[in-house]
Enzyme design. Sequence first.
Site, PDB file in Angstrom:
ATOM      1  N   SER A 139       0.865  -1.186   0.000  1.00  0.00           N
ATOM      2  CA  SER A 139       0.000   0.000   0.000  1.00  0.00           C
ATOM      3  C   SER A 139       0.896   1.228   0.000  1.00  0.00           C
ATOM      4  O   SER A 139       2.075   1.150   0.385  1.00  0.00           O
ATOM      5  CB  SER A 139      -0.845   0.000   1.277  1.00  0.00           C
ATOM      6  OG  SER A 139      -1.526   1.233   1.444  1.00  0.00           O
ATOM      7  N   TYR A 152      -2.484  -1.126  10.492  1.00  0.00           N
ATOM      8  CA  TYR A 152      -2.381  -1.280   9.032  1.00  0.00           C
ATOM      9  C   TYR A 152      -1.045  -0.729   8.525  1.00  0.00           C
ATOM     10  O   TYR A 152      -0.345  -1.384   7.745  1.00  0.00           O
ATOM     11  CB  TYR A 152      -3.555  -0.537   8.376  1.00  0.00           C
ATOM     12  CG  TYR A 152      -3.706  -0.736   6.888  1.00  0.00           C
ATOM     13  CD1 TYR A 152      -4.425  -1.815   6.381  1.00  0.00           C
ATOM     14  CD2 TYR A 152      -3.163   0.179   5.978  1.00  0.00           C
ATOM     15  CE1 TYR A 152      -4.588  -1.987   5.006  1.00  0.00           C
ATOM     16  CE2 TYR A 152      -3.318   0.013   4.617  1.00  0.00           C
ATOM     17  CZ  TYR A 152      -4.039  -1.065   4.126  1.00  0.00           C
ATOM     18  OH  TYR A 152      -4.200  -1.227   2.769  1.00  0.00           O
TER      19      TYR A 152
HETATM   20  P1  NAD Z   1     -11.402  -6.150  -0.234  1.00  0.00           P
HETATM   21  O1  NAD Z   1     -12.025  -6.020   1.099  1.00  0.00           O
HETATM   22  O2  NAD Z   1     -12.207  -5.834  -1.446  1.00  0.00           O
HETATM   23  O3  NAD Z   1     -10.808  -7.609  -0.422  1.00  0.00           O
HETATM   24  C1  NAD Z   1     -10.098  -8.246   0.608  1.00  0.00           C
HETATM   25  C2  NAD Z   1     -10.062  -9.721   0.321  1.00  0.00           C
HETATM   26  O4  NAD Z   1      -9.370 -10.359   1.403  1.00  0.00           O
HETATM   27  C3  NAD Z   1     -11.451 -10.363   0.253  1.00  0.00           C
HETATM   28  O5  NAD Z   1     -11.432 -11.391  -0.726  1.00  0.00           O
HETATM   29  C4  NAD Z   1     -11.619 -10.943   1.647  1.00  0.00           C
HETATM   30  O6  NAD Z   1     -12.537 -12.039   1.701  1.00  0.00           O
HETATM   31  C5  NAD Z   1     -10.207 -11.396   1.907  1.00  0.00           C
HETATM   32  N1  NAD Z   1      -9.933 -11.617   3.314  1.00  0.00           N
HETATM   33  C6  NAD Z   1     -10.124 -10.799   4.365  1.00  0.00           C
HETATM   34  N2  NAD Z   1      -9.774 -11.410   5.517  1.00  0.00           N
HETATM   35  C7  NAD Z   1      -9.326 -12.636   5.164  1.00  0.00           C
HETATM   36  C8  NAD Z   1      -8.822 -13.734   5.894  1.00  0.00           C
HETATM   37  N3  NAD Z   1      -8.694 -13.717   7.236  1.00  0.00           N
HETATM   38  N4  NAD Z   1      -8.486 -14.848   5.212  1.00  0.00           N
HETATM   39  C9  NAD Z   1      -8.624 -14.917   3.869  1.00  0.00           C
HETATM   40  N5  NAD Z   1      -9.093 -13.894   3.121  1.00  0.00           N
HETATM   41  C10 NAD Z   1      -9.439 -12.778   3.775  1.00  0.00           C
HETATM   42  O7  NAD Z   1     -10.087  -5.257  -0.163  1.00  0.00           O
HETATM   43  P2  NAD Z   1      -9.110  -4.668  -1.285  1.00  0.00           P
HETATM   44  O8  NAD Z   1      -9.232  -3.196  -1.223  1.00  0.00           O
HETATM   45  O9  NAD Z   1      -9.268  -5.363  -2.581  1.00  0.00           O
HETATM   46  O10 NAD Z   1      -7.715  -5.025  -0.619  1.00  0.00           O
HETATM   47  C11 NAD Z   1      -6.837  -6.014  -1.118  1.00  0.00           C
HETATM   48  C12 NAD Z   1      -5.432  -5.672  -0.691  1.00  0.00           C
HETATM   49  O11 NAD Z   1      -5.061  -4.411  -1.257  1.00  0.00           O
HETATM   50  C13 NAD Z   1      -5.250  -5.536   0.827  1.00  0.00           C
HETATM   51  O12 NAD Z   1      -4.023  -6.093   1.226  1.00  0.00           O
HETATM   52  C14 NAD Z   1      -5.237  -4.040   1.019  1.00  0.00           C
HETATM   53  O13 NAD Z   1      -4.537  -3.664   2.170  1.00  0.00           O
HETATM   54  C15 NAD Z   1      -4.534  -3.596  -0.246  1.00  0.00           C
HETATM   55  N6  NAD Z   1      -4.756  -2.200  -0.591  1.00  0.00           N
HETATM   56  C16 NAD Z   1      -6.010  -1.725  -0.834  1.00  0.00           C
HETATM   57  C17 NAD Z   1      -6.162  -0.386  -1.155  1.00  0.00           C
HETATM   58  C18 NAD Z   1      -7.508   0.211  -1.425  1.00  0.00           C
HETATM   59  O14 NAD Z   1      -7.607   1.444  -1.500  1.00  0.00           O
HETATM   60  N7  NAD Z   1      -8.556  -0.570  -1.623  1.00  0.00           N
HETATM   61  C19 NAD Z   1      -5.059   0.458  -1.213  1.00  0.00           C
HETATM   62  C20 NAD Z   1      -3.803  -0.059  -0.955  1.00  0.00           C
HETATM   63  C21 NAD Z   1      -3.661  -1.394  -0.649  1.00  0.00           C
END
Ligand code: NAD
Length: 257
Positions: A139, A152
């Site tokens: 991130s 986080y």
């Molecule tokens: P999201 O909530 O859409 O997806 C998260 C996924 O992780 C889902 O499939 C969920 O079921 C799964 N998950 C959560 N807890 C879990 C567990 N204990 N075991 C197995 N699976 C689990 O989120 P996203 O925004 O797509 O995030 C994905 C990654 O991207 C994360 O690591 C997040 O930190 C990172 N990220 C997101 C953003 C953003 O703005 N959305 C920015 C930077 C980084």
Amino acid sequence: MKRTVVVTGSTSGIGLAIARAFAAQGDNIVINGFGDASEIEAIRQSLEVTGSRAIYHGADMSKPEEIEDLMATAAREFGMVDVLVNNAGIQHVSAVEDFPTEKWDQILAINLSSSFHTIRLAVPAMKEKKAGRIINVASAHGLIASPFKSAYVAAKHGIMGLTKSVALELAECGVTVNAICPGYVLTPLVEKQIPDTARARGISEAQVKSDVMLKFQPTKEFVAVEDVAAVAIFLASDAARQITGTHISIDGGWTAQ
Ligand code: NAD
């Protein structure tokens, strides 16, 4: 060449877009994450359209023994894991003095320790084959901080260190290890934190989007999940074989400030 790609946390958001992008190339995919069983099955089937195979494993990424079963299942079904995408992640927004200790432990387990486990389990076969790609979805918060996100930010900074250390260990093994650092991507993870951020800062939800999130993103646009997936495809390509131990930011200019 058809590869086997494990994407953790791929029933939603960025992980799902990454799984779709690799499936579109004809790779075999292991998806993982929580959600409604029939919706997950529909996702799994939709990943097989190009003739590749997709399987689902429901490992809770906070539980090392379930991660071991996920990685063993991938190896048993497909031979080995060629591309490992550590993407599962959760968020919790709270002042540090009120931060629930169980949330701290959960965020560290899912956003950081799970990647240690998948990596340690994937590496022996990658070393033997002298090929492999490890991509950690970190991130912008792996590089800089925001208030109220102590767990986080700590976990995401941690994954940057893990990325660099393992990259050095594997540098002569044909295996690259890199991180992707997205800015704000409008996924369920971000949508869920809008009300909490509004509460923590005492502002409206509309203000969270404009004054907190996109305030720091100079393009004033959310990053698309497909754009993050395209970076993962590049890092897994031959063209990226000399890129290791580093990160690619995809944050609309956020960390340039
Ligand atoms: P999201 O909530 O859409 O997806 C998260 C996924 O992780 C889902 O499939 C969920 O079921 C799964 N998950 C959560 N807890 C879990 C567990 N204990 N075991 C197995 N699976 C689990 O989120 P996203 O925004 O797509 O995030 C994905 C990654 O991207 C994360 O690591 C997040 O930190 C990172 N990220 C997101 C953003 C953003 O703005 N959305 C920015 C930077 C980084």
